[in-house]
Design a protein around this motif. Structure first.
Motif, PDB file in Angstrom:
ATOM      1  N   SER A 107       0.860  -1.179   0.000  1.00 37.78           N
ATOM      2  CA  SER A 107       0.000   0.000   0.000  1.00 37.78           C
ATOM      3  C   SER A 107       0.900   1.234   0.000  1.00 37.78           C
ATOM      4  CB  SER A 107      -0.957   0.008   1.188  1.00 37.78           C
ATOM      5  OG  SER A 107      -0.258   0.047   2.393  1.00 37.78           O
ATOM      6  N   PHE A 108       0.467   2.239  -0.717  1.00 38.98           N
ATOM      7  CA  PHE A 108       1.219   3.478  -0.862  1.00 38.98           C
ATOM      8  C   PHE A 108       0.516   4.604  -0.121  1.00 38.98           C
ATOM      9  CE2 PHE A 108       2.460   1.017  -4.575  1.00 38.98           C
ATOM     10  CZ  PHE A 108       3.823   1.143  -4.520  1.00 38.98           C
ATOM     11  N   LYS A 109       1.297   5.594   0.269  1.00 40.54           N
ATOM     12  CA  LYS A 109       0.761   6.791   0.910  1.00 40.54           C
ATOM     13  C   LYS A 109       1.109   7.981   0.020  1.00 40.54           C
ATOM     14  CE  LYS A 109       2.635   7.655   4.838  1.00 40.54           C
ATOM     15  NZ  LYS A 109       3.083   7.934   6.195  1.00 40.54           N
ATOM     16  N   LYS A 110       0.079   8.741  -0.341  1.00 35.75           N
ATOM     17  CA  LYS A 110       0.283   9.959  -1.122  1.00 35.75           C
ATOM     18  C   LYS A 110       0.517  11.108  -0.157  1.00 35.75           C
ATOM     19  CE  LYS A 110      -2.786   8.187  -4.602  1.00 35.75           C
ATOM     20  NZ  LYS A 110      -4.104   8.288  -5.212  1.00 35.75           N
ATOM     21  N   ILE A 111       1.652  11.732  -0.283  1.00 35.85           N
ATOM     22  CA  ILE A 111       2.012  12.852   0.582  1.00 35.85           C
ATOM     23  C   ILE A 111       1.594  14.138  -0.117  1.00 35.85           C
ATOM     24  CG2 ILE A 111       3.893  14.003   1.809  1.00 35.85           C
ATOM     25  CD1 ILE A 111       3.420  11.068   2.664  1.00 35.85           C
ATOM     26  N   THR A 112       0.820  14.967   0.585  1.00 36.48           N
ATOM     27  CA  THR A 112       0.399  16.256   0.042  1.00 36.48           C
ATOM     28  C   THR A 112       1.060  17.360   0.850  1.00 36.48           C
ATOM     29  OG1 THR A 112      -1.551  16.283   1.448  1.00 36.48           O
ATOM     30  CG2 THR A 112      -1.828  15.362  -0.746  1.00 36.48           C
ATOM     31  N   PRO A 113       1.259  18.530   0.252  1.00 39.21           N
ATOM     32  CA  PRO A 113       1.891  19.619   0.998  1.00 39.21           C
ATOM     33  C   PRO A 113       0.987  20.102   2.137  1.00 39.21           C
ATOM     34  CG  PRO A 113       1.204  20.367  -1.181  1.00 39.21           C
ATOM     35  CD  PRO A 113       0.957  18.896  -1.120  1.00 39.21           C
ATOM     36  N   SER A 114       1.585  20.439   3.241  1.00 46.66           N
ATOM     37  CA  SER A 114       0.832  20.954   4.381  1.00 46.66           C
ATOM     38  C   SER A 114       0.312  22.351   4.062  1.00 46.66           C
ATOM     39  CB  SER A 114       1.720  21.029   5.620  1.00 46.66           C
ATOM     40  OG  SER A 114       2.234  19.766   5.928  1.00 46.66           O
TER      41      SER A 114
END
Length: 141
Positions: A107-114
């Motif tokens: 499973s992957f985690k999409k990192i979004t900007p804070s």
């Protein structure tokens, strides 16, 4: 006689290592490349399991430093693209990887900007390429 005993003790103590050597070839996966630029314009993932598909990776200047032509015989590869984003700060990471007797689940985690962080105001195409050190089928969650 004392010199021999002292010499034996010194040799014995120096030959015992307290460092644990980790064999990186036994790791289940390795992130070959991860970047905000250079990915596809739409979101997708691709599992690369065959030699014909693998030639695409061998032709990429950034990836070919990390792979050998015969790696496809013992490993599978995954290409993950997040698609076109209107600013920087996006990335993708492996969230969880599990080796089961008959397959590998990832499973992957999409990192979004804070919110409120300074990000690049340019169009980015984040992507990631993984090497899975197994030929078992891969299931992406």
């Amino acid at each position: 006689m004392r010199k021999l005993i002292v010499l034996f003790l010194i040799v014995t103590l120096t030959s015992c290592s307290s460092k644990k050597v980790v064999d990186t070839s036994k790791q289940l996966y390795q992130v070959l490349v991860s970047s905000e630029y250079g990915g596809g314009s739409f979101e997708f993932y691709e599992t690369i399991t065959e030699e014909k598909e693998f030639k695409m990776l061998l032709g990429d200047d950034e990836i070919k430093k990390f792979v050998k032509p015969n790696d496809i015989l013992t490993s599978n590869f995954i290409l993950v693209n997040l698609g076109e984003k209107n600013n920087g700060g996006y990335s993708v990471e492996v969230d969880k990887i599990e080796e089961l007797p008959d397959k590998i689940k990832i499973s992957f985690k999409k990192i979004t900007p804070s919110p409120g962080t300074n990000t690049t105001m340019a169009i980015t195409n984040p992507y990631c390429v993984l090497k899975i050190n197994s030929k078992k089928p891969i299931e992406i969650e």
